[in-house]
Design a protein around this motif. Structure first.
Motif, mmCIF file in Angstrom:
data_model
loop_
_atom_site.group_PDB
_atom_site.id
_atom_site.type_symbol
_atom_site.label_atom_id
_atom_site.label_comp_id
_atom_site.label_asym_id
_atom_site.label_seq_id
_atom_site.Cartn_x
_atom_site.Cartn_y
_atom_site.Cartn_z
ATOM 1 N N ALA A 76 39.632 44.933 31.381
ATOM 2 C CA ALA A 76 38.583 45.944 31.278
ATOM 3 C C ALA A 76 37.960 46.276 32.630
ATOM 4 C CB ALA A 76 37.512 45.486 30.303
ATOM 5 N N PHE A 77 37.801 45.260 33.489
ATOM 6 C CA PHE A 77 37.090 45.460 34.758
ATOM 7 C C PHE A 77 38.032 45.539 35.957
ATOM 8 C CE2 PHE A 77 33.882 43.759 31.919
ATOM 9 C CZ PHE A 77 32.738 44.474 32.257
ATOM 10 N N ASN A 78 39.328 45.601 35.720
ATOM 11 C CA ASN A 78 40.329 45.721 36.792
ATOM 12 C C ASN A 78 40.194 44.594 37.807
ATOM 13 O OD1 ASN A 78 42.549 46.797 38.060
ATOM 14 N ND2 ASN A 78 41.421 48.384 39.143
ATOM 15 N N LEU A 79 40.296 43.353 37.313
ATOM 16 C CA LEU A 79 40.099 42.169 38.157
ATOM 17 C C LEU A 79 41.298 41.222 38.126
ATOM 18 C CD1 LEU A 79 36.390 41.238 37.276
ATOM 19 C CD2 LEU A 79 37.214 42.338 39.367
ATOM 20 N N ALA A 80 42.491 41.732 37.839
ATOM 21 C CA ALA A 80 43.640 40.831 37.730
ATOM 22 C C ALA A 80 43.837 40.002 38.996
ATOM 23 C CB ALA A 80 44.902 41.630 37.406
ATOM 24 N N GLY A 81 43.535 40.577 40.143
ATOM 25 C CA GLY A 81 43.726 39.863 41.399
ATOM 26 C C GLY A 81 42.728 38.748 41.647
ATOM 27 N N ILE A 82 41.656 38.691 40.858
ATOM 28 C CA ILE A 82 40.648 37.639 41.020
ATOM 29 C C ILE A 82 41.053 36.358 40.296
ATOM 30 C CG2 ILE A 82 38.246 37.017 40.485
ATOM 31 C CD1 ILE A 82 38.399 38.926 42.782
ATOM 32 N N GLN A 83 41.878 36.477 39.261
ATOM 33 C CA GLN A 83 42.357 35.343 38.461
ATOM 34 C C GLN A 83 41.197 34.540 37.861
ATOM 35 O OE1 GLN A 83 45.310 33.295 41.030
ATOM 36 N NE2 GLN A 83 46.827 34.236 39.699
ATOM 37 N N THR A 84 40.581 35.163 36.870
ATOM 38 C CA THR A 84 39.478 34.515 36.166
ATOM 39 C C THR A 84 39.631 34.757 34.669
ATOM 40 O OG1 THR A 84 37.065 34.320 36.007
ATOM 41 C CG2 THR A 84 37.938 36.518 36.487
ATOM 42 N N SER A 85 39.602 33.698 33.890
ATOM 43 C CA SER A 85 39.714 33.832 32.442
ATOM 44 C C SER A 85 39.138 32.588 31.790
ATOM 45 C CB SER A 85 41.173 34.040 32.017
ATOM 46 O OG SER A 85 41.882 32.817 31.988
ATOM 47 N N PHE A 86 39.174 32.558 30.461
ATOM 48 C CA PHE A 86 38.714 31.365 29.750
ATOM 49 C C PHE A 86 39.578 31.107 28.531
ATOM 50 C CE2 PHE A 86 36.213 34.705 27.585
ATOM 51 C CZ PHE A 86 36.418 34.379 26.244
ATOM 52 N N ALA A 87 39.594 29.857 28.120
ATOM 53 C CA ALA A 87 40.178 29.452 26.840
ATOM 54 C C ALA A 87 39.075 28.823 26.010
ATOM 55 C CB ALA A 87 41.319 28.469 27.054
ATOM 56 N N TYR A 88 39.186 28.967 24.693
ATOM 57 C CA TYR A 88 38.132 28.493 23.794
ATOM 58 C C TYR A 88 38.766 27.908 22.540
ATOM 59 C CZ TYR A 88 33.927 28.655 20.832
ATOM 60 O OH TYR A 88 32.874 28.323 20.010
ATOM 61 N N ALA A 89 38.327 26.717 22.163
ATOM 62 C CA ALA A 89 38.788 26.086 20.918
ATOM 63 C C ALA A 89 37.660 25.221 20.384
ATOM 64 C CB ALA A 89 40.040 25.255 21.155
#
Length: 380
Positions: free
Chosen positions: A227-240
């Motif tokens: 959504a924010f065009n940040l693929a080059g920043i490499q930031t994400s989360f996993a949730y369980a």
């Protein structure tokens, strides 16, 4: 002029989508030609102005920002203790594959499928168990009988929600049925929700953890990257929320060296989740406008039909009556100057995918080229 209007000289840049394209307009790889939100760019620039970039500790405010965002935008209450940082959704999927299946096991995924799924599964020594979607009255739907059979011989199901390449927000009823089948068969559901913020105006994403059945069997992975065009920043989360799934996944992410953030990862993500609402609303308005422009062009060709179009910035177009889609897509690129992604990438032989997340002048020129080249191709 806002973030969605400025046209940058992308062919002279170092972005993957433009590599080797010359004067061709590539509406292919799933990132955007839009500037990120002003608030996000400012946060990154502020961090960059402090010239020390050592190892980064965990940021408690990052988890709080995600929890607040999901409550505000989706009406879902997440538990901050169940969030884990990851460098990317595919990194989290790789960890899930390695953690919860063994070499040679089958990993179930519906077809057509995001090509990243189709490559990641065999790259980790597992077998893709493809379950074709049904198509009725021009719309894709899940084949629950086939899913039932597939779940009986697999341990992990990769759920794309919203669905890339179809551009479809899965319904709450579909998610409920998938969770029920997963519980019945003891299958883990990995829900990739990276496109969850990109829906047509007035629609609201339905995260898998809006459903009670997710607590036992699901892992959700997402990121502000699309959504924010940040693929080059490499930031994400996993949730369980299942403690066993969370701990095992977390251990595997760290073992794979994918659980630690860069100097900009937390900063950028927090800015998205804390201050990105204005940008997201404007983005979704722009994507809806761009979709309408492309639909208008498609209406000139009865044998080209848009299947879905209520989520993501990706349109999936059926090519009824065109015998060789690969030849058609190649013609558009080499003779028409516009590039789309062939459905073959996604396990499909009669569709192509279009990325419409570009400024309006770029899209209008791409449409002009597409219409002219398609007329020439069909007249051959």
């Amino acid at each position: 002029m806002n973030e969605f209007d400025r046209v940058h000289p992308m062919p002279q840049s170092d972005f993957c989508r433009y590599e080797g394209m010359g004067d061709v307009i590539p509406l292919t790889l799933a990132d955007t030609d839009f500037e990120t939100a002003e608030e996000v760019a400012s946060a990154i620039q502020k961090r960059a102005s402090f010239p020390l970039f050592g190892y980064v500790k965990e940021d408690a405010d990052w988890a709080k920002a995600i929890v607040s965002f999901y409550a505000r935008r989706h009406g879902v209450r997440l538990d901050p203790s169940c969030l884990r940082f990851s460098t990317g959704v595919i990194a989290s999927l790789t960890a899930a594959i390695r953690a919860f299946t063994a070499p040679g096991d089958k990993v179930a995924v519906c077809l057509p499928a995001y090509n990243g799924f189709l490559s990641t599964i065999p790259h980790n020594g597992r077998e893709v168990l493809g379950i074709p979607m049904k198509k009725e009255n021009g719309a894709f739907s899940y084949d629950f009988e086939a899913l039932d059979a597939a779940f009986s011989v697999s341990k992990l199901f990769v759920y794309c929600h919203p669905y890339n390449p179809l551009g479809k927000e899965n319904t709450p009823e579909e998610t409920e049925r998938i969770l029920a089948l997963a519980k019945e068969h003891g299958v883990i559901v990995f829900s990739d929700e990276i496109h969850g913020e990109i829906l047509r105006p007035c629609l609201v994403h339905d995260p898998i953890f809006a459903h009670e059945g997710a607590k036992e069997v699901a892992i959700m992975a997402s990121s502000p990257a699309k959504a924010f065009n940040l693929a080059g920043i490499q930031t994400s989360f996993a949730y369980a929320e299942n403690p066993r799934l969370l701990q095992t996944l977390s251990d595997t992410l760290y073992a794979d060296d994918c659980g630690e953030a860069s100097s900009f990862a937390y900063v950028a993500a927090k800015a998205c989740y804390e201050s990105g609402d204005r940008y997201l609303d404007a983005l979704n308005e722009r994507i809806a406008k761009n979709e309408a422009l492309f639909r208008e062009a498609l209406s000139l060709f009865p044998n080209l039909r848009l299947d879905s179009g209520n989520a993501t910035y990706l349109l999936y177009v059926e090519t009824a009556g065109i015998e060789d889609v690969e030849d058609y897509i190649d013609y558009l690129r080499t003779e028409g100057g516009v590039a789309f992604s062939s459905g073959k990438l996604y396990g499909d032989s009669n569709h192509f995918r279009v990325n419409i997340a570009v400024p309006e002048p770029t899209l209008r020129e791409a449409i002009r080229r597409f219409v002219a080249a398609t007329k020439r191709y069909l007249a051959k």
